[in-house]
Design an enzyme around this catalytic site. Structure first.
Site, PDB file in Angstrom:
ATOM      1  N   THR A  83      -0.476  -4.703   0.628  1.00  0.00           N
ATOM      2  CA  THR A  83      -1.094  -5.629   1.574  1.00  0.00           C
ATOM      3  C   THR A  83      -2.585  -5.319   1.578  1.00  0.00           C
ATOM      4  O   THR A  83      -3.018  -4.334   2.168  1.00  0.00           O
ATOM      5  CB  THR A  83      -0.500  -5.461   2.985  1.00  0.00           C
ATOM      6  OG1 THR A  83       0.889  -5.761   2.920  1.00  0.00           O
ATOM      7  CG2 THR A  83      -1.173  -6.386   3.979  1.00  0.00           C
ATOM      8  N   LYS A 159       0.764 -13.291   4.008  1.00  0.00           N
ATOM      9  CA  LYS A 159       1.160 -11.985   4.562  1.00  0.00           C
ATOM     10  C   LYS A 159       0.378 -11.698   5.846  1.00  0.00           C
ATOM     11  O   LYS A 159       0.954 -11.231   6.839  1.00  0.00           O
ATOM     12  CB  LYS A 159       0.919 -10.881   3.520  1.00  0.00           C
ATOM     13  CG  LYS A 159       1.126  -9.469   4.040  1.00  0.00           C
ATOM     14  CD  LYS A 159       2.560  -9.214   4.470  1.00  0.00           C
ATOM     15  CE  LYS A 159       2.725  -7.925   5.225  1.00  0.00           C
ATOM     16  NZ  LYS A 159       3.132  -6.779   4.547  1.00  0.00           N
TER      17      LYS A 159
END
Length: 187
Positions: A83, A159
Site C-alpha cells: 500500500t 485501496k
C-alpha cells in the site's frame, strides 16, 4: 502468508526478506520449493515474475534502488502488492517500463491472517492489462478476488478509498459511545 499460498500449491519460489531469518524459515518449511536470494535484485535476476510486498514507503525506498540499478528488465514483470501512494506506484512503473520490463500495482485489502488463508483482495492497476491476465493464476492462489482498475495508480486510489471507509466505520461507533459533552446538562 502470500508466498506460503504459492508454495502450498506446489509453486517454486525464490524468496528474499530484509530479515534473512524469515526467508530461511520459509526455506526450512519448503526445502524442495524455495531458494533464498541474496538480495531483492537477485530475486529479479532469477525470476520472470517478482511479487513484492514491503510494509512501508520507507521500506520501498530502501529496496527499489535495486530495481533501478538493473541494466535491463527485459522479460521481467514486477508486481508490487504494498500500500503505497499512487504517485509512488506510477514512478516505479515508469522505471520498470523504461528498462524494458512490465509492472503492475496490486495493493491488497486484507492483513496477515487473510494472507495466510489466501483470502486477500488484489486491487490492480497498470498500463498493460496483459500483465494482470498473466499473473492472475498466482493472484488466485493468494487471494479470493482480484480486480483490474486500469492505469497504474488506480489500484492504490481504490485501496486508499477502502481504508478511508474502514476508518469511518471504526470511528463512527466510538463517537456514538462517547459521553455527550453538552454544557449545562447533568449527564
Amino acid at each position: 502468508g502470500m508466498v506460503r499460498c504459492l508454495l502450498k500449491a506446489g509453486r517454486k519460489c525464490v524468496v528474499w526478506n530484509r530479515d534473512r531469518v524469515k526467508a530461511e524459515l520459509i526455506l526450512r518449511e519448503y526445502p524442495d520449493l524455495v531458494e533464498v536470494a541474496e538480495s531483492a535484485g537477485d530475486v529479479i535476476a532469477k525470476c520472470e515474475t517478482t511479487f513484492c510486498m514491503l510494509s512501508t514507503l520507507e521500506a520501498s525506498d530502501a529496496v527499489f534502488p535495486e530495481v533501478e540499478a538493473a541494466v535491463t528488465l527485459e522479460g521481467k514483470t514486477i508486481v508490487d502488492c504494498a500500500t503505497l501512494t499512487p504517485e509512488r506506484m506510477i514512478a516505479m512503473e515508469k522505471v520498470v517500463l523504461e528498462k524494458g520490463g512490465t509492472f503492475m500495482e496490486a495493493p491488497v485489502s486484507g492483513s496477515k491472517v487473510p494472507a495466510e488463508l489466501g483470502q486477500l483482495i488484489f486491487l490492480c492497476g497498470g498500463s498493460d492489462k496483459a500483465v494482470f491476465d498473466k499473473v492472475k493464476p498466482e493472484l488466485d492462489l493468494m487471494g479470493k478476488a482480484s480486480f483490474f482498475f486500469g492505469v497504474c495508480g488506480a489500484g492504490s486510489k481504490v485501496k486508499l478509498i477502502i481504508n478511508m471507509i474502514m476508518a469511518a466505520q471504526l470511528a463512527g461507533p466510538r463517537g456514538g459511545f462517547a459521553p455527550p459533552q453538552a454544557p449545562g446538562l447533568p449527564l
